[in-house]
Design a protein around this motif. Structure first.
Motif, PDB file in Angstrom:
ATOM      1  N   ARG A 319      50.223 -48.155 -52.516  1.00 43.38           N
ATOM      2  CA  ARG A 319      50.707 -49.493 -52.162  1.00 43.38           C
ATOM      3  C   ARG A 319      50.542 -49.752 -50.662  1.00 43.38           C
ATOM      4  N   LYS A 328      48.574 -57.598 -46.394  1.00 44.90           N
ATOM      5  CA  LYS A 328      49.855 -58.005 -46.976  1.00 44.90           C
ATOM      6  C   LYS A 328      51.009 -57.212 -46.363  1.00 44.90           C
ATOM      7  N   LEU A 329      50.704 -56.044 -45.843  1.00 46.16           N
ATOM      8  CA  LEU A 329      51.706 -55.258 -45.124  1.00 46.16           C
ATOM      9  C   LEU A 329      51.156 -54.984 -43.731  1.00 46.16           C
ATOM     10  N   ALA A 398      61.913 -48.622 -38.438  1.00 42.83           N
ATOM     11  CA  ALA A 398      62.977 -49.532 -38.012  1.00 42.83           C
ATOM     12  C   ALA A 398      62.455 -50.525 -36.965  1.00 42.83           C
ATOM     13  N   ARG A 400      59.119 -51.175 -35.906  1.00 41.43           N
ATOM     14  CA  ARG A 400      57.878 -51.938 -36.054  1.00 41.43           C
ATOM     15  C   ARG A 400      57.719 -52.539 -37.430  1.00 41.43           C
ATOM     16  N   PHE A 401      58.394 -51.974 -38.453  1.00 43.39           N
ATOM     17  CA  PHE A 401      58.310 -52.569 -39.792  1.00 43.39           C
ATOM     18  C   PHE A 401      59.462 -53.557 -40.003  1.00 43.39           C
ATOM     19  N   LEU A 402      60.654 -53.186 -39.526  1.00 45.98           N
ATOM     20  CA  LEU A 402      61.806 -54.077 -39.686  1.00 45.98           C
ATOM     21  C   LEU A 402      62.083 -54.898 -38.423  1.00 45.98           C
ATOM     22  N   GLY A 403      61.396 -54.587 -37.323  1.00 43.41           N
ATOM     23  CA  GLY A 403      61.529 -55.405 -36.113  1.00 43.41           C
ATOM     24  C   GLY A 403      62.803 -55.183 -35.317  1.00 43.41           C
ATOM     25  N   MET A 404      63.419 -54.029 -35.476  1.00 40.63           N
ATOM     26  CA  MET A 404      64.669 -53.763 -34.741  1.00 40.63           C
ATOM     27  C   MET A 404      64.366 -53.362 -33.293  1.00 40.63           C
ATOM     28  N   PRO A 405      65.371 -53.460 -32.401  1.00 41.11           N
ATOM     29  CA  PRO A 405      65.128 -53.171 -30.983  1.00 41.11           C
ATOM     30  C   PRO A 405      64.632 -51.744 -30.755  1.00 41.11           C
TER      31      PRO A 405
ATOM     32  N   MET B   1      61.413 -61.190 -46.646  1.00 33.95           N
ATOM     33  CA  MET B   1      62.153 -60.438 -45.639  1.00 33.95           C
ATOM     34  C   MET B   1      62.412 -61.324 -44.434  1.00 33.95           C
ATOM     35  N   MET B   2      63.387 -60.943 -43.666  1.00 26.06           N
ATOM     36  CA  MET B   2      63.816 -61.804 -42.548  1.00 26.06           C
ATOM     37  C   MET B   2      62.767 -61.844 -41.442  1.00 26.06           C
ATOM     38  N   SER B   4      62.256 -61.301 -37.604  1.00 29.36           N
ATOM     39  CA  SER B   4      62.976 -60.518 -36.608  1.00 29.36           C
ATOM     40  C   SER B   4      63.476 -61.404 -35.486  1.00 29.36           C
ATOM     41  N   THR B   6      63.832 -60.246 -32.466  1.00 30.34           N
ATOM     42  CA  THR B   6      63.441 -59.670 -31.186  1.00 30.34           C
ATOM     43  C   THR B   6      62.319 -60.470 -30.539  1.00 30.34           C
ATOM     44  N   SER B   9      58.137 -59.261 -32.993  1.00 28.13           N
ATOM     45  CA  SER B   9      57.916 -58.536 -34.238  1.00 28.13           C
ATOM     46  C   SER B   9      56.546 -58.872 -34.820  1.00 28.13           C
ATOM     47  N   ILE B  10      55.988 -57.894 -35.520  1.00 25.75           N
ATOM     48  CA  ILE B  10      54.734 -58.172 -36.199  1.00 25.75           C
ATOM     49  C   ILE B  10      54.995 -58.519 -37.663  1.00 25.75           C
ATOM     50  N   LEU B  11      56.279 -58.667 -37.994  1.00 20.53           N
ATOM     51  CA  LEU B  11      56.617 -59.054 -39.359  1.00 20.53           C
ATOM     52  C   LEU B  11      56.301 -60.523 -39.575  1.00 20.53           C
ATOM     53  N   GLU B  15      57.031 -61.380 -46.040  1.00 20.27           N
ATOM     54  CA  GLU B  15      56.454 -60.061 -46.291  1.00 20.27           C
ATOM     55  C   GLU B  15      57.443 -59.202 -47.083  1.00 20.27           C
ATOM     56  N   GLY B  16      56.924 -58.547 -48.084  1.00 22.43           N
ATOM     57  CA  GLY B  16      57.775 -57.638 -48.834  1.00 22.43           C
ATOM     58  C   GLY B  16      58.601 -58.337 -49.897  1.00 22.43           C
ATOM     59  N   VAL B 272      69.862 -56.201 -43.098  1.00 19.43           N
ATOM     60  CA  VAL B 272      69.045 -56.230 -41.876  1.00 19.43           C
ATOM     61  C   VAL B 272      69.486 -57.423 -41.018  1.00 19.43           C
ATOM     62  N   ALA B 275      72.643 -56.722 -39.327  1.00 17.36           N
ATOM     63  CA  ALA B 275      72.500 -55.770 -38.222  1.00 17.36           C
ATOM     64  C   ALA B 275      72.056 -56.454 -36.936  1.00 17.36           C
ATOM     65  N   PHE B 276      71.331 -57.566 -37.085  1.00 19.65           N
ATOM     66  CA  PHE B 276      70.939 -58.324 -35.886  1.00 19.65           C
ATOM     67  C   PHE B 276      72.094 -59.197 -35.382  1.00 19.65           C
ATOM     68  N   ALA B 286      71.689 -53.351 -34.954  1.00 19.51           N
ATOM     69  CA  ALA B 286      70.277 -52.986 -35.125  1.00 19.51           C
ATOM     70  C   ALA B 286      69.734 -52.167 -33.960  1.00 19.51           C
ATOM     71  N   SER B 287      70.504 -52.051 -32.877  1.00 14.72           N
ATOM     72  CA  SER B 287      70.009 -51.282 -31.732  1.00 14.72           C
ATOM     73  C   SER B 287      70.487 -49.834 -31.763  1.00 14.72           C
ATOM     74  N   LYS B 292      69.505 -47.444 -37.383  1.00 18.25           N
ATOM     75  CA  LYS B 292      68.072 -47.723 -37.567  1.00 18.25           C
ATOM     76  C   LYS B 292      67.455 -46.702 -38.517  1.00 18.25           C
TER      77      LYS B 292
END
Lengths: 426, 398
Positions: A319, A328-329, A398, A400-405, B1-2, B4, B6, B9-11, B15-16, B272, B275-276, B286-287, B292
């Motif tokens: 996947r 897609k990912l 966390a 780069r995939f979920l965008g956390m700090p 998905m949310m 980000s 920040t 983000s590359i989201l 996605e997902g 998620v 967490a933000f 989220a930090s 994380k």
């Protein structure tokens, strides 16, 4: 075919598969399911190891001559110029067969993958055909005694001297450097800028004066990992990969290719098995049988869990590969695959060990497949350390995939020279 | 998905979210239509209200869902159904995914499985038409109480008596038993499994509501005391009727897995975002690396769940030999990690996560019920052990 690569360009997946199947059945032996069981089990002696390396080179050459090597490598560098779907078909047809296992990682991915992406045309012409023929085995000179997870903190230094660079330092955890030919090396070329901005990537032959290869003995006696001491190794500037001080750009993709090993279009891994070897299901049934625990309900639960994890892992890797290939990912999904594969592998080792009863820790020849698993268990964490720790993968997922700090980095703008450096582990 | 917070983000949004990585345009449209419909009609507050509703859904909602195509995907076009893509079952996983993401009410699984089994047997055409229109509700009476409460155990009997069929036994838990007007009952003739279509109002049928962990999904116990129906009520009846029943089980496991993946997605997305938004000690949750890393584990479970659910759906859709193995792997994995993920989400929310007011429990409920109805994770691991053992034995023999 008049030109040796002419026909391949238009070969459909089905045609390719048919051709691969016929050749594989006629030329490759069935893999011994007992091979590749356990974790880093030491060979009886170096001669046996070297014979296997020679056989891997021979298998690679046979596949090259049969036009089954370098499926997704460009035709101008000796590849077939076909698609990931062709590579998947080859992997499926290779299921259960012997294959050149030592030439996949790190030679094909990350080394050849990095060369394809960042190398000059001359570099690619000089090395890719040799790699595809099995003539060149490569190693990645990345980790250092003081730079493991924090790999951008490498101390190995390259100083320019005319048209050459002079390298000094030490690299570690190179698999099989003692029987390999070339290395891909991350080195520091500027100590007066922040950590990530003073790195450059080079390539050089491993067998030369100035490269001193030491073999590390793992806790079970396995001696394929090496440490190299580089003393005034001279590398021509034409063997620099990527721009000067742009090594982290190369390094980021290098580690991406490393995480994508099981999904790489440049890697041949027989399908239906976790690492190209025997299926965990088969291995564990044999262990439970030889330990006299096949009918035990607790053992059956473990057998089921093991098969479940194997199937989920394989489908997840698929996947992630498809998702990244189709956009897609995000590329960061590679860390999801790496994390899952690492934790699942630890659990698999735990399960195999548990199935042995006491025969895993004290055995004789009559204990069959249950033997030795206590030693494998001692090395359980290898799957969560090698190729980047699962902690680093968790950071990657966390952040780069979920965008956390991002984690706080000490001295993001401080010259590397002034960054505190603690004890080295080697 | 949310998206980000920040800013770097590359989201990308969405996605997902999809159960399929690569849906066709028509599938994506169908998916979005269902998502929008459920978003409007069954927001969390509506689901809370339905807690006190006898059936757990309104008839009108269900008919409208049927118009969107929820009930027709496993029935061939020749019998009045139809699919969006090549395989109706794959399309149905899109609906099931959204049912999970919204903890939506309605007898999606029993209606579809019964319609599929009836249509495959080419029988009870009128009933199939009413199921497709959403004017009839079917209950699939498969599971039984202890000591035959493991997946694959049956004590209920089906006896042929002249032109009649006589049924005896207890089936439970049966989803939508009290809402259903028709029952498809699985029982054993002594040497094989068969399915029999029984109108709910037939004398000798006693349906008793049960209480359930899910707020809107109703279960009942169906007692059959010498229930007599004409022999034309036999569904299929060919010598491989066991395989038909197992095909139904595989369909149910695929629908359940897709729905649970949707519920996992909803729980993780919500957490998620939390967490933000939530600050402690002057910084967002989220930090914190400790959290994380837990999010990373959850993301890997969710992606693994997506992957195995899709693999199981494809295997059942194309009737592949490994359909049983993959559906059991999906049930074992998602049954274990789905509720685990939801519990971790609750932990990260803290006290608010265990209140009725918060939405998280809606998804935990769905995951917990789905984990248990068609075999527990342990039962599916046992089935996987049987598969690997027989495969290893075959390899040795060959």
């Amino acid at each position: 075919m008049t030109d040796e690569h002419d026909g391949a360009a238009t070969e459909t997946v089905d045609e390719f598969r048919e051709r691969a199947r016929a050749w594989i059945r006629a030329n490759l032996a069935l893999a011994d399911p007992k091979e590749d069981v356990g974790i880093l089990r030491p060979k009886l002696n170096d001669d046996a190891e070297l014979a296997e390396v020679a056989r891997d080179r021979e298998l690679q050459r046979m596949m090259f001559d049969a036009q089954l090597a370098g499926v997704c490598f460009p035709v101008e560098y000796g590849g077939l110029g076909l698609t990931p779907a062709h590579q998947r078909a080859l992997n499926e047809e290779m299921a259960g067969r012997e294959y050149p296992s030592r030439i996949q990682a790190p030679t094909m991915s990350p080394c050849a993958s990095v060369l394809l992406e960042f190398g000059t045309d001359d570099q690619k012409r000089a090395h890719i055909p040799g790699i595809l023929r099995g003539d060149e085995l490569w190693m990645q000179l990345l980790s250092e005694p003081q730079a493991g997870s924090d790999v951008a903190g490498v101390l190995t230094t390259a100083i320019r001297d005319g048209d050459e660079w002079v390298l000094n330092g030490s690299k570690v955890w190179t698999t099989g450097a003692w029987w390999s030919d070339w290395g891909l090396c991350l080195a520091r070329t500027n100590w007066d800028v922040p950590k990530h901005r003073g790195l450059t990537v080079f390539i050089f032959p491993l067998h030369q004066d100035g490269v001193d290869v030491h073999r590390i003995e793992m806790l079970n006696g396995f001696k394929d990992f090496c440490q190299e001491f580089l003393t005034d190794v001279r590398v021509p500037d034409s063997d620099r990969v990527g721009d000067v001080n742009e090594g982290w750009t190369v390094g980021t993709r290098w580690m991406f290719h490393e995480r994508m090993l099981y999904n790489s279009p440049f890697v041949t891994l027989p399908a239906g098995s976790s690492h190209g070897g025997a299926s965990k299901g088969d291995v564990n049934v044999a262990i439970a049988r030889d330990a006299g625990r096949l009918a035990d309900p607790v053992s059956r639960d473990l057998l089921g869990e093991s098969r479940c994890l194997e199937l989920v892992r394989d489908r997840l890797i698929e996947r992630v590969g498809t998702g990244i290939a189709t956009g897609k990912l995000s590329d960061a999904a590679a860390s999801v695959g790496r994390l899952f594969a690492g934790t699942a592998a630890s659990r698999q080792t735990q399960i195999s060990f548990e199935l042995t009863g006491s025969a895993g820790t004290a055995w004789d020849d009559d204990d069959g497949a249950a033997r030795e698993w206590g030693n494998d268990y001692l090395l359980r964490q290898v799957s969560e350390i090698g190729g980047g720790t699962t902690e680093m993968a968790r950071n990657g997922v966390a952040e780069r995939f979920l965008g956390m700090p991002r984690e706080q980095m000490h001295g993001r703008e401080t010259p590397f020279r002034d960054i505190p450096k603690g004890a080295s582990n080697g | 998905m949310m998206l980000s917070r920040t800013g770097n983000s590359i989201l990308v949004e969405g996605e997902g979210e999809r159960v399929l990585l690569d849906p066709t345009t028509d599938q994506a449209l169908f998916h979005d239509t269902t998502a929008q419909f459920l978003g409007e009609l069954t927001p969390p507050d509506r689901i809370r209200e339905l807690r006190d509703d006898a059936l757990g859904f309104d008839a009108d909602y269900w008919r409208r869902g049927a118009e969107l195509g929820w009930t027709s995907l496993l029935v061939p076009e020749s019998a009045g159904g139809g699919s969006i893509g090549e395989h109706g079952l794959i399309d149905l996983t899109l609906v099931a995914h959204e049912f999970g993401r919204h903890a939506a009410p309605g007898p999606l699984l029993p209606t579809n499985v019964v319609a599929a089994l009836l249509a495959a047997a080419g029988t009870a055409e009128d009933t199939v038409q009413r199921l497709l229109a959403g004017t009839s509700i079917a209950a699939w009476c498969l599971a039984e109480p202890a000591p035959c409460d493991r997946l694959g155990q049956w004590a209920s009997t089906v006896r042929f008596d002249g032109d009649d069929i006589v049924l005896n036994g207890i089936k439970r838990p049966v989803e939508a038993a009290t809402a259903a007007d028709v029952l498809l009952v699985t029982g054993t003739t002594g040497d094989r499994l068969v399915s029999v279509l029984v109108p709910a109002a037939t004398p000798g049928v006693t349906i008793t509501p049960m209480r359930s962990t899910d707020l809107t999904r109703r279960f009942g116990s169906v007692r059959l005391d010498g229930v007599r129906v004409p022999s034309t009520s036999l569904v299929g009846g060919a010598s491989d009727s066991d395989a038909d029943v197992w095909w139904g089980v595989h369909l149910a496991l695929v629908i359940t897995a897709a729905e649970s993946v949707g519920a996992m997605q909803a729980a993780l997305d919500m957490t998620v975002e939390w967490a933000f938004d939530r600050y402690a000690f002057g910084r967002p949750l989220a930090s914190y690396q400790a959290l994380k890393h837990r999010f990373a584990d959850m993301a890997s479970w969710l992606q693994g769940a997506h992957a195995i659910a899709d693999a199981a759906a494809t295997a059942v859709a194309v009737r592949s030999d490994d359909a049983g193995e993959l559906t059991s792997a999906a049930a074992a994995f998602i049954g274990q990690y789905g509720p685990e993920l939801a519990q971790d989400c609750i932990q990260i929310h803290g006290g608010i996560g265990v209140t009725f007011e918060h939405d998280l429990h809606l998804f935990l409920r769905r995951l917990v019920v789905n984990r248990s109805i068609f075999g527990s994770p342990a039962e599916h691991r046992a089935r996987l052990a049987d598969v690997v053992q027989s495969r290893a034995t075959r390899k040795v023999a060959s």
